[in-house]
Scaffold this active site. Sequence first.
Site, PDB file in Angstrom:
ATOM      1  N   ASP A  55       0.865  -1.177   0.000  1.00  6.16           N
ATOM      2  CA  ASP A  55       0.000   0.000   0.000  1.00  6.16           C
ATOM      3  C   ASP A  55       0.907   1.233   0.000  1.00  6.16           C
ATOM      4  O   ASP A  55       1.410   1.633  -1.050  1.00  6.16           O
ATOM      5  CB  ASP A  55      -0.929  -0.083   1.222  1.00  6.16           C
ATOM      6  CG  ASP A  55      -1.969   1.027   1.269  1.00  6.16           C
ATOM      7  OD1 ASP A  55      -1.935   1.905   0.395  1.00  6.16           O
ATOM      8  OD2 ASP A  55      -2.815   1.016   2.172  1.00  6.16           O
ATOM      9  N   ARG A 108     -11.027 -12.391   5.980  1.00  5.47           N
ATOM     10  CA  ARG A 108      -9.804 -12.988   5.428  1.00  5.47           C
ATOM     11  C   ARG A 108     -10.111 -14.269   4.668  1.00  5.47           C
ATOM     12  O   ARG A 108      -9.371 -14.667   3.785  1.00  5.47           O
ATOM     13  CB  ARG A 108      -8.825 -13.325   6.562  1.00  5.47           C
ATOM     14  CG  ARG A 108      -8.227 -12.128   7.278  1.00  5.47           C
ATOM     15  CD  ARG A 108      -7.072 -12.590   8.168  1.00  5.47           C
ATOM     16  NE  ARG A 108      -6.660 -11.585   9.145  1.00  5.47           N
ATOM     17  CZ  ARG A 108      -5.755 -10.634   8.910  1.00  5.47           C
ATOM     18  NH1 ARG A 108      -5.176 -10.543   7.731  1.00  5.47           N
ATOM     19  NH2 ARG A 108      -5.432  -9.771   9.849  1.00  5.47           N
TER      20      ARG A 108
END
Length: 192
Positions: free
Chosen positions: A118, A180
């Site tokens: 990111d 997840r």
Amino acid sequence: MGLYKFKKINGEKVLIYDNMKIKVLIDEKKLRRRVRELGQEITRDYKDRNPVLVSVLRGSFIFIADICREIKIPVTFDFMAVSSYGNSKASSGIVRITKDLEFSIENKEVIIIEDIVDSGRTLNYLVKNLQARNPKNIEVCALLDKDVPRKTENKVKYKGFDIPNKFVVGYGLDFEEKYRNFPFLGYIENEQ
Ligand code: IMP
Ligand code: MG
């Protein structure tokens, strides 16, 4: 797909789940295909070598489980955990090792297996930290590369997908530790 009930809204696959609206960004089939290609690339590049795969928990646990089965050379494994985010979607900017490697990487060929780059802070920190332990070399394999402006270039050699600057979940990635276990990669459109 079991209990996941997708709706088609304006041609897009949307999942209403846990009071969230989640859009599919990369489906299971595409993930599988790309992960296989990355594994084949690593197999080719590391022929007759014995790299150690360093997985960064928790986000990459599904990615490493899948890619390692596409790598057909004798690799070893070690795991690290770092925390760079609090319990939200915004980066805290602080990287902290919460679990260190079990084994020495001195003179070893290391491949870092990451879920997503990111801001790049986590990866930069990791590479610097591992480099100081005198490995033979370090390469980075990251499933996702987010389209965000960065000051420094990341050394990702094996990259799965470029993705837009959205907060993604599934295939190991979480929002507040949830989602997840989605077999696909999606992004949270808005909370319902
Ligand atoms: P960075 O240090 O800003 O590059 O962030 C790295 C870590 O933040 C990743 O390894 C993930 O665990 C987490 N992260 C970054 N973006 C996302 C996202 O879109 N969804 C879920 N986790 C993310
Ligand atoms: Mg991570």
